[in-house]
Design an enzyme around this catalytic site. Sequence first.
Site, PDB file in Angstrom:
ATOM      1  N   GLY A   1      53.794  10.083  25.610  1.00 15.13           N
ATOM      2  CA  GLY A   1      54.099  10.205  24.345  1.00 15.13           C
ATOM      3  C   GLY A   1      54.040  11.565  23.974  1.00 15.13           C
ATOM      4  O   GLY A   1      54.096  12.534  24.771  1.00 15.13           O
ATOM      5  N   ASP A   2      53.675  11.713  22.663  1.00 13.35           N
ATOM      6  CA  ASP A   2      53.847  13.103  21.933  1.00 13.35           C
ATOM      7  C   ASP A   2      52.728  14.119  22.503  1.00 13.35           C
ATOM      8  O   ASP A   2      53.367  15.369  23.003  1.00 13.35           O
ATOM      9  CB  ASP A   2      53.467  12.803  20.522  1.00 13.35           C
ATOM     10  CG  ASP A   2      53.487  14.054  19.616  1.00 13.35           C
ATOM     11  OD1 ASP A   2      54.630  14.793  19.413  1.00 13.35           O
ATOM     12  OD2 ASP A   2      52.378  14.750  19.525  1.00 13.35           O
ATOM     13  N   GLY A   3      51.699  13.738  22.794  1.00 12.48           N
ATOM     14  CA  GLY A   3      50.727  14.829  23.265  1.00 12.48           C
ATOM     15  C   GLY A   3      50.935  15.063  24.642  1.00 12.48           C
ATOM     16  O   GLY A   3      50.997  16.414  25.083  1.00 12.48           O
TER      17      GLY A   3
ATOM     18  N   ALA B   1      51.073 -22.400   2.126  1.00 13.91           N
ATOM     19  CA  ALA B   1      49.615 -22.655   2.874  1.00 13.91           C
ATOM     20  C   ALA B   1      49.115 -21.650   3.594  1.00 13.91           C
ATOM     21  O   ALA B   1      47.869 -21.524   3.811  1.00 13.91           O
ATOM     22  CB  ALA B   1      49.874 -23.874   3.789  1.00 13.91           C
TER      23      ALA B   1
ATOM     24  N   GLU C   1      47.675   0.733  11.416  1.00 16.51           N
ATOM     25  CA  GLU C   1      46.472   1.318  11.718  1.00 16.51           C
ATOM     26  C   GLU C   1      46.209   2.443  10.744  1.00 16.51           C
ATOM     27  O   GLU C   1      45.376   2.934  10.325  1.00 16.51           O
ATOM     28  CB  GLU C   1      45.827   1.500  13.030  1.00 16.51           C
ATOM     29  CG  GLU C   1      46.902   2.490  13.966  1.00 16.51           C
ATOM     30  CD  GLU C   1      46.058   2.558  15.296  1.00 16.51           C
ATOM     31  OE1 GLU C   1      45.265   1.996  15.470  1.00 16.51           O
ATOM     32  OE2 GLU C   1      47.082   2.922  16.214  1.00 16.51           O
TER      33      GLU C   1
ATOM     34  N   LYS D   1      53.246 -21.388  -5.750  1.00 17.72           N
ATOM     35  CA  LYS D   1      54.456 -22.240  -4.974  1.00 17.72           C
ATOM     36  C   LYS D   1      53.840 -23.268  -4.109  1.00 17.72           C
ATOM     37  O   LYS D   1      54.699 -24.060  -3.424  1.00 17.72           O
ATOM     38  CB  LYS D   1      55.152 -21.046  -4.468  1.00 17.72           C
ATOM     39  CG  LYS D   1      55.931 -20.282  -5.307  1.00 17.72           C
ATOM     40  CD  LYS D   1      57.007 -19.645  -4.676  1.00 17.72           C
ATOM     41  CE  LYS D   1      56.590 -18.471  -3.916  1.00 17.72           C
ATOM     42  NZ  LYS D   1      57.527 -17.406  -3.428  1.00 17.72           N
TER      43      LYS D   1
ATOM     44  N   MET E   1      48.539  -1.556  16.160  1.00 20.79           N
ATOM     45  CA  MET E   1      48.422  -0.185  16.266  1.00 20.79           C
ATOM     46  C   MET E   1      49.828   0.532  15.951  1.00 20.79           C
ATOM     47  O   MET E   1      50.667  -0.009  15.166  1.00 20.79           O
ATOM     48  CB  MET E   1      48.351  -0.150  17.983  1.00 20.79           C
ATOM     49  CG  MET E   1      46.876  -0.418  18.200  1.00 20.79           C
ATOM     50  SD  MET E   1      46.791  -0.100  20.232  1.00 20.79           S
ATOM     51  CE  MET E   1      44.910  -0.226  20.562  1.00 20.79           C
TER      52      MET E   1
ATOM     53  N   ASP F   1      53.792   2.988  20.523  1.00 23.98           N
ATOM     54  CA  ASP F   1      53.796   3.380  19.080  1.00 23.98           C
ATOM     55  C   ASP F   1      55.123   3.688  18.608  1.00 23.98           C
ATOM     56  O   ASP F   1      55.546   3.601  17.531  1.00 23.98           O
ATOM     57  CB  ASP F   1      52.767   4.748  18.830  1.00 23.98           C
ATOM     58  CG  ASP F   1      51.560   4.559  19.093  1.00 23.98           C
ATOM     59  OD1 ASP F   1      50.936   3.535  19.145  1.00 23.98           O
ATOM     60  OD2 ASP F   1      50.975   5.546  19.640  1.00 23.98           O
TER      61      ASP F   1
ATOM     62  N   ILE G   1      45.120  -5.348  23.378  1.00 19.78           N
ATOM     63  CA  ILE G   1      45.852  -6.351  23.661  1.00 19.78           C
ATOM     64  C   ILE G   1      47.136  -6.078  23.584  1.00 19.78           C
ATOM     65  O   ILE G   1      47.925  -6.531  24.501  1.00 19.78           O
ATOM     66  CB  ILE G   1      45.602  -7.741  22.862  1.00 19.78           C
ATOM     67  CG1 ILE G   1      46.201  -9.014  23.802  1.00 19.78           C
ATOM     68  CG2 ILE G   1      45.927  -7.685  21.513  1.00 19.78           C
ATOM     69  CD1 ILE G   1      45.861 -10.453  23.106  1.00 19.78           C
TER      70      ILE G   1
ATOM     71  N   ASP H   1      56.769   6.603  18.149  1.00 16.58           N
ATOM     72  CA  ASP H   1      56.640   7.573  17.510  1.00 16.58           C
ATOM     73  C   ASP H   1      57.303   8.830  17.730  1.00 16.58           C
ATOM     74  O   ASP H   1      56.860   9.755  17.268  1.00 16.58           O
ATOM     75  CB  ASP H   1      55.227   7.716  17.072  1.00 16.58           C
ATOM     76  CG  ASP H   1      54.208   8.067  18.228  1.00 16.58           C
ATOM     77  OD1 ASP H   1      54.839   8.062  19.519  1.00 16.58           O
ATOM     78  OD2 ASP H   1      53.084   8.638  17.941  1.00 16.58           O
TER      79      ASP H   1
ATOM     80  N   ARG I   1      42.881  11.309  29.555  1.00 19.45           N
ATOM     81  CA  ARG I   1      42.908  12.548  28.778  1.00 19.45           C
ATOM     82  C   ARG I   1      42.454  13.714  29.595  1.00 19.45           C
ATOM     83  O   ARG I   1      41.471  13.636  30.468  1.00 19.45           O
ATOM     84  CB  ARG I   1      42.001  12.325  27.426  1.00 19.45           C
ATOM     85  CG  ARG I   1      42.011  11.133  26.859  1.00 19.45           C
ATOM     86  CD  ARG I   1      43.478  10.799  25.983  1.00 19.45           C
ATOM     87  NE  ARG I   1      43.722   9.495  25.321  1.00 19.45           N
ATOM     88  CZ  ARG I   1      44.787   9.499  24.735  1.00 19.45           C
ATOM     89  NH1 ARG I   1      45.762   9.993  24.802  1.00 19.45           N
ATOM     90  NH2 ARG I   1      44.920   8.051  24.181  1.00 19.45           N
TER      91      ARG I   1
ATOM     92  N   THR J   1      55.102   5.035  25.358  1.00 22.73           N
ATOM     93  CA  THR J   1      54.174   4.818  24.249  1.00 22.73           C
ATOM     94  C   THR J   1      54.498   3.608  23.510  1.00 22.73           C
ATOM     95  O   THR J   1      55.750   3.329  22.860  1.00 22.73           O
ATOM     96  CB  THR J   1      53.825   5.945  23.572  1.00 22.73           C
ATOM     97  OG1 THR J   1      52.968   5.609  22.183  1.00 22.73           O
ATOM     98  CG2 THR J   1      55.264   6.499  22.747  1.00 22.73           C
TER      99      THR J   1
ATOM    100  N   ALA K   1      56.066 -12.123   7.825  1.00 23.85           N
ATOM    101  CA  ALA K   1      55.088 -11.789   7.177  1.00 23.85           C
ATOM    102  C   ALA K   1      55.267 -11.971   5.751  1.00 23.85           C
ATOM    103  O   ALA K   1      56.367 -11.206   5.473  1.00 23.85           O
ATOM    104  CB  ALA K   1      54.409 -10.531   7.738  1.00 23.85           C
TER     105      ALA K   1
ATOM    106  N   GLY L   1      47.902   7.161  26.459  1.00 15.72           N
ATOM    107  CA  GLY L   1      47.738   5.666  26.428  1.00 15.72           C
ATOM    108  C   GLY L   1      48.753   5.042  27.317  1.00 15.72           C
ATOM    109  O   GLY L   1      49.968   5.275  27.455  1.00 15.72           O
TER     110      GLY L   1
ATOM    111  N   ARG M   1      49.204   4.389  15.471  1.00 13.36           N
ATOM    112  CA  ARG M   1      48.845   5.665  15.064  1.00 13.36           C
ATOM    113  C   ARG M   1      49.335   5.829  13.761  1.00 13.36           C
ATOM    114  O   ARG M   1      49.019   5.183  12.766  1.00 13.36           O
ATOM    115  CB  ARG M   1      49.091   6.880  15.863  1.00 13.36           C
ATOM    116  CG  ARG M   1      48.500   6.662  17.090  1.00 13.36           C
ATOM    117  CD  ARG M   1      48.428   8.120  17.856  1.00 13.36           C
ATOM    118  NE  ARG M   1      49.646   8.681  17.877  1.00 13.36           N
ATOM    119  CZ  ARG M   1      49.807   9.942  18.423  1.00 13.36           C
ATOM    120  NH1 ARG M   1      48.910  10.973  18.747  1.00 13.36           N
ATOM    121  NH2 ARG M   1      51.016  10.366  18.610  1.00 13.36           N
TER     122      ARG M   1
END
Length: 320
Positions: free
Chosen positions: A102-104, A215, A223, A212, A170, A128, A251, A130, A72, A126, A187, A11, A172
Amino acid sequence: MRRIAVLTSGGDAPGMNAAIRGVVRCANNQDMEVYGIERGYDGLIKGDIRRMDSRSVSDIIQRGGTILKTARCPEFNTPEGIRKGYEVLRAYGIEGLIVIGGDGSFRGMRDLCTNHKMACVGIPGTIDNDLAYTDFTLGFDTAVNTVLDAINKIRDTMTSHDRACIIEVMGRHCGDIAVYSGLAGGAESIVVPEIPFDIDAICDKMRRNIIKGKASDIIVLAEGVCDCNTLKNMIQEKVDITIRTVKLGYIQRGGTPSMADRVLAARCADRAVNLLKNDIGGRVVGVREGAVIDDDITEALDMERKVNDELYRIASLLSL
């Protein structure tokens, strides 16, 4: 070592272009030739390779995506595909390869190193985040800031309508994007694959927030847990509240790389080129506690990635 190549695989991630630029210019400054391989391992097998110089990487540091493109390549998962890639590198007289991915992507690089003794060095690219051996990967910081901007804007609308929103991000099987953006965005709940979530606890918190007079209620969902509509249905079985869902999707991969990602790209590129200059391969570059490091690729891939429990705890504490 005098002739090396660079490719981007897997990616795309913001900061890949900055890393390509760093590799080319660091190598050129050490009288090394650099070849760019188009579309990752697929382009390697097909011999889609071009010479790169300082001018060919001008005006790319601020651009997202990758000028070398990415694809890929299932064939590279086979011994025959790896052998084809190796033969192409030898045909071009390429002595070393830098893989940004990344990993792959790193697993393919490891097989090329192990089976054909090609000197390869990996740069973690990546969103991620990860890869366990490095604290941060290229693109992660930019992706988190993209998510944070989305949280801020979605919060405005949820507050205006007294609603809750589940924002799916995202990552993974890694919850880092959710944890960092959720903490920075205030959050109310963060749901990640590394930590079992309690749907009753999330619902109880939403009820308390309603009492409380809060709003809005933002839930950031990684994901790797489930999709946002599945979580929405689970909540609405227990709480009578209007919930909207947003799946941010691609995005998060695009956009101008942040300062942090550009600096990380430059530092990793410098280390990767210097390793190959000294005929050292089978390594992956990263950053740990602020310092640039390089680890054996097999050891790096065998490390177990863990979520930052401390950040998750702080985020949960501040959301009360």
